[in-house]
Scaffold this active site. Structure first.
Site, PDB file in Angstrom:
ATOM      1  N   CYS A  83      15.733  33.801  56.513  1.00 38.71           N
ATOM      2  CA  CYS A  83      16.619  32.674  56.187  1.00 38.71           C
ATOM      3  C   CYS A  83      15.881  31.581  55.414  1.00 38.71           C
ATOM      4  O   CYS A  83      16.501  30.627  54.939  1.00 38.71           O
ATOM      5  CB  CYS A  83      17.239  32.108  57.450  1.00 38.71           C
ATOM      6  SG  CYS A  83      18.164  33.343  58.371  1.00 38.71           S
ATOM      7  N   HIS A 331      26.139  29.343  55.911  1.00 36.14           N
ATOM      8  CA  HIS A 331      24.741  29.793  55.869  1.00 36.14           C
ATOM      9  C   HIS A 331      24.618  31.156  55.177  1.00 36.14           C
ATOM     10  O   HIS A 331      24.372  32.178  55.824  1.00 36.14           O
ATOM     11  CB  HIS A 331      24.193  29.842  57.306  1.00 36.14           C
ATOM     12  CG  HIS A 331      22.754  30.203  57.412  1.00 36.14           C
ATOM     13  ND1 HIS A 331      21.823  29.950  56.425  1.00 36.14           N
ATOM     14  CD2 HIS A 331      22.056  30.823  58.422  1.00 36.14           C
ATOM     15  CE1 HIS A 331      20.633  30.388  56.810  1.00 36.14           C
ATOM     16  NE2 HIS A 331      20.752  30.934  58.009  1.00 36.14           N
TER      17      HIS A 331
HETATM   18  N1  COA Z   1      31.866  28.608  63.332  1.00 37.54           N
HETATM   19  C1  COA Z   1      33.199  28.358  63.283  1.00 37.54           C
HETATM   20  N2  COA Z   1      34.128  29.316  63.126  1.00 37.54           N
HETATM   21  C2  COA Z   1      33.684  30.563  62.963  1.00 37.54           C
HETATM   22  C3  COA Z   1      32.332  30.900  62.994  1.00 37.54           C
HETATM   23  C4  COA Z   1      31.406  29.850  63.194  1.00 37.54           C
HETATM   24  N3  COA Z   1      30.111  30.108  63.240  1.00 37.54           N
HETATM   25  N4  COA Z   1      32.201  32.224  62.813  1.00 37.54           N
HETATM   26  C5  COA Z   1      33.439  32.717  62.657  1.00 37.54           C
HETATM   27  N5  COA Z   1      34.346  31.718  62.748  1.00 37.54           N
HETATM   28  C6  COA Z   1      35.794  31.831  62.735  1.00 37.54           C
HETATM   29  C7  COA Z   1      36.276  32.674  61.554  1.00 37.54           C
HETATM   30  O1  COA Z   1      36.565  31.876  60.429  1.00 37.54           O
HETATM   31  C8  COA Z   1      37.535  33.296  62.133  1.00 37.54           C
HETATM   32  O2  COA Z   1      38.560  32.329  62.086  1.00 37.54           O
HETATM   33  P1  COA Z   1      40.077  32.763  61.761  1.00 37.54           P
HETATM   34  O3  COA Z   1      40.462  33.703  62.876  1.00 37.54           O
HETATM   35  O4  COA Z   1      40.819  31.469  61.773  1.00 37.54           O
HETATM   36  O5  COA Z   1      40.014  33.442  60.433  1.00 37.54           O
HETATM   37  C9  COA Z   1      37.187  33.498  63.609  1.00 37.54           C
HETATM   38  O6  COA Z   1      36.162  32.530  63.900  1.00 37.54           O
HETATM   39  C10 COA Z   1      36.705  34.893  63.933  1.00 37.54           C
HETATM   40  O7  COA Z   1      35.746  35.257  62.946  1.00 37.54           O
HETATM   41  P2  COA Z   1      34.883  36.559  63.030  1.00 37.54           P
HETATM   42  O8  COA Z   1      34.310  36.817  61.660  1.00 37.54           O
HETATM   43  O9  COA Z   1      35.657  37.661  63.678  1.00 37.54           O
HETATM   44  O10 COA Z   1      33.712  36.119  64.004  1.00 37.54           O
HETATM   45  P3  COA Z   1      32.617  37.043  64.626  1.00 37.54           P
HETATM   46  O11 COA Z   1      32.841  37.021  66.100  1.00 37.54           O
HETATM   47  O12 COA Z   1      32.544  38.352  63.931  1.00 37.54           O
HETATM   48  O13 COA Z   1      31.296  36.246  64.260  1.00 37.54           O
HETATM   49  C11 COA Z   1      29.479  34.902  64.996  1.00 37.54           C
HETATM   50  C12 COA Z   1      31.000  35.031  64.881  1.00 37.54           C
HETATM   51  C13 COA Z   1      29.138  33.549  65.590  1.00 37.54           C
HETATM   52  C14 COA Z   1      28.942  36.015  65.910  1.00 37.54           C
HETATM   53  C15 COA Z   1      28.868  35.048  63.586  1.00 37.54           C
HETATM   54  O14 COA Z   1      29.363  34.009  62.767  1.00 37.54           O
HETATM   55  C16 COA Z   1      27.366  35.022  63.610  1.00 37.54           C
HETATM   56  O15 COA Z   1      26.730  36.037  63.869  1.00 37.54           O
HETATM   57  N6  COA Z   1      26.741  33.867  63.322  1.00 37.54           N
HETATM   58  C17 COA Z   1      25.292  33.749  63.317  1.00 37.54           C
HETATM   59  C18 COA Z   1      24.732  34.216  62.000  1.00 37.54           C
HETATM   60  C19 COA Z   1      23.235  34.287  62.072  1.00 37.54           C
HETATM   61  O16 COA Z   1      22.652  34.779  63.019  1.00 37.54           O
HETATM   62  N7  COA Z   1      22.574  33.806  61.009  1.00 37.54           N
HETATM   63  C20 COA Z   1      21.149  33.819  60.946  1.00 37.54           C
HETATM   64  C21 COA Z   1      20.597  32.724  61.757  1.00 37.54           C
HETATM   65  S1  COA Z   1      18.902  32.934  62.157  1.00 37.54           S
END
Ligand code: COA
Length: 384
Positions: A83, A331
Site C-alpha cells: 500500500c 484506498h
Molecule cells: N466503508 C463503507 N462502506 C463500505 C466499505 C467501507 N470500507 N466497504 C464496502 N462498503 C459498502 C459498499 O459500498 C456496499 O454498499 P451498497 O450495498 O450500498 O452498495 C456494501 O458496503 C457492501 O459492499 P461489499 O463490497 O459487499 O463489502 P465487502 O464485505 O465485500 O467488503 C470490506 C468490505 C471491509 C471487507 C472491504 O472493503 C475490505 O476488505 N476493506 C479493507 C481493504 C484492505 O485491506 N486494504 C488494504 C489495507 S492494508
C-alpha cells in the site's frame, strides 16, 4: 537541490466500473502534465506506483503501459511496496533527481480493484504479508484487528473512541467531490456496521477502490509553477519485519517512527510545525497509532484527541486527512501515496476549496505498506 511540485491530478476514487486502468492512468497523467504547464516531451522519466495489477489484472508491465499514455517513449518503471507503492515511487523519483540523472519526472499511482471479487482482492492484498501469516489464514483486517486489541488493552480505549477516526474522516470526505464516500457518519453508525474482524467493523475499514493520481516534479529552477510554489523538503523510507508477530511493539510502528524522525530532521521542522497531514488510515486503529508515531499526540491519547475534534476541520490547529483519508476518499492501494501528495499540494496552494486548512504552510504525508513493514514519509513546504 530544490525539488518543486509542478502539476498534480487525481481521477475520482471509487467503484469506477466503466473505466480501465489504462483510461484512469491517461486521465491522471494528461491532467497533471497540463496543470504543470509543460509538454509531454519535457518529462524525462516516469515512475509508476502499483501493487495489484500483476496479481489481479495479469498486467505487470505498467511502465510501458503508462509511457504509451504519455504519448512519449521515456524511461518508465513500476515500483511496488504494497500500500506504500505510491510513496515509494515518489521516493525513487526524488532520488533520481537528487542523483542528477533526470530533471523533470512524472509519478503515477494507479490501482484497479473493484473489477475483482472481494475474496480475490483480500487474498491479493495478502501478497504484502509474510508466508507464516498467509499460511495461518490471516487477512489485513485481521492483522489490524490484533493491533486494535493490543492498543485497546494497553490504554483502556473503547471501540467507540476508535470509531471517532472514521467519523472525522467521513466528515472531511463530505467536502471532497473526488471521494468514494461523501456522506457523514456517526459513532453509532460505526458501532452498528457489520463486524469484519473483531473489534473492527465495516466502517472502521478503508474500502476496495479504483483510482489514479499523478504529480510532476522538477529540480530545474527555471521551471517555475505559475502559482504558489510547493517544495518537497524531505522524502524518507524505513522498513521493518514482514510479519506483524515479530515486532517488538504491537502499538507503535518502528518504520513510521524512524522514517518520520529522519524526515523532520531533513526538513528542519518538528511535529509541532505541521499544519496539515494525510495519514494512512487503512483501518481506524492505523490512524490512532500513526497520530502517536508522528508525534501529534502523546502515547495512548490519540483516540481521545481525535474524538475531541483536535484534528477536525474548523476545530483543530493541525488537521489530519482533510481529503477524507483512505476511509472516506477510498484506498486504491498504489494510488494512495500519490493522492496524499496531490491533497497536501492543493492545501499548501490554498486550492482545497471547502476542505481548505487556513494558512497551511507545512504538510506531511504518511504512507504505509503491510502492517508497517514499510513507511514513506514526505514533508512539503511553501518555503525552503
Ligand atoms: N466503508 C463503507 N462502506 C463500505 C466499505 C467501507 N470500507 N466497504 C464496502 N462498503 C459498502 C459498499 O459500498 C456496499 O454498499 P451498497 O450495498 O450500498 O452498495 C456494501 O458496503 C457492501 O459492499 P461489499 O463490497 O459487499 O463489502 P465487502 O464485505 O465485500 O467488503 C470490506 C468490505 C471491509 C471487507 C472491504 O472493503 C475490505 O476488505 N476493506 C479493507 C481493504 C484492505 O485491506 N486494504 C488494504 C489495507 S492494508
Amino acid at each position: 537541490m530544490k525539488i518543486q511540485i509542478l502539476g498534480t491530478a487525481t481521477t475520482k476514487f471509487g467503484e469506477l466500473w466503466g473505466v480501465s486502468p489504462r483510461t484512469m492512468a491517461r486521465e491522471a497523467i494528461q491532467n497533471a502534465v497540463v496543470a504543470s504547464g509543460l509538454k509531454p516531451s519535457d518529462i524525462d522519466a516516469i515512475f509508476v506506483g502499483n501493487m495489484l495489477s500483476g496479481i489481479l489484472g495479469n498486467q505487470a508491465n505498467l511502465g510501458s503501459l503508462v509511457t504509451e499514455e504519455l504519448g512519449e517513449f521515456k524511461p518508465s518503471l513500476r515500483v511496488e511496496g504494497a500500500c506504500a507503492s505510491g510513496g515509494l515511487a515518489l521516493n525513487t523519483a526524488i532520488n533520481s533527481l537528487l542523483s542528477g540523472q533526470y530533471k523533470t519526472v512524472l509519478i503515477v499511482g494507479l490501482e484497479k480493484m473493484t473489477d475483482h471479487n472481494s475474496d480475490d482482492v483480500t487474498a491479493g492484498l495478502m501478497a504484502a504479508g509474510s508466508d507464516e501469516e498467509r499460511i495461518a489464514g490471516a487477512t489485513f483486517p485481521g492483522l489490524y484487528a490484533l493491533m486494535a486489541r493490543a492498543y485497546m488493552q494497553k490504554y483502556g480505549i473503547t471501540e467507540e473512541l476508535l470509531a471517532s477516526v472514521s467519523v472525522k474522516n467521513h466528515y472531511h470526505g463530505t467536502f471532497n467531490p473526488k471521494a468514494q464516500f461523501q456522506m457523514a457518519i456517526t459513532v453509532t453508525d460505526v458501532m452498528r456496521s457489520s463486524k469484519v474482524a473483531d473489534p473492527l467493523k465495516l466502517l472502521d475499514c478503508s474500502p476496495i477502490s479504483d483510482g489514479a493520481a499523478a504529480v510532476v516534479i522538477t529540480s530545474e529552477p527555471s521551471k517555475k509553477f505559475a502559482k504558489k510554489p510547493v517544495y518537497i523538503t524531505a522524502s524518507e523510507v524505513a522498513t521493518d519485519t514482514l510479519s506483524f508477530y515479530e515486532r517488538s511493539s504491537f502499538t507503535s510502528l518502528a518504520a513510521v517512527v524512524n522514517a518520520s524522525a529522519k524526515a523532520y530532521k531533513k526538513a528542519g521542522v518538528t511535529s509541532e510545525d505541521i499544519d496539515v497531514a494525510e495519514i494512512h488510515d487503512c483501518f481506524s486503529i492505523a490512524e490512532v497509532v500513526a497520530t502517536e508515531d508522528l508525534g501529534f499526540s502523546k502515547r495512548g491519547k490519540a483516540a481521545k484527541d481525535i474524538a475531541e475534534e483536535k484534528f477536525t476541520l474548523g476545530k483543530g490547529k493541525l488537521i489530519t486527512n482533510p481529503s477524507g483519508g483512505l476511509k472516506s476518499c477510498g484506498h486504491p492501494v498504489g494510488a494512495t501515496g500519490i493522492k496524499q501528495i496531490v491533497e497536501i499540494t492543493e492545501q499548501l496552494r490554498g486550492e482545497a476549496g471547502k476542505r481548505q486548512v487556513p494558512n497551511a504552510r507545512v504538510g506531511l504525508t504518511h504512507n504505509v505498506g503491510g502492517t508497517g513493514t514499510v513507511a514513506a514519509i514526505h514533508i512539503l513546504q511553501t518555503k525552503l
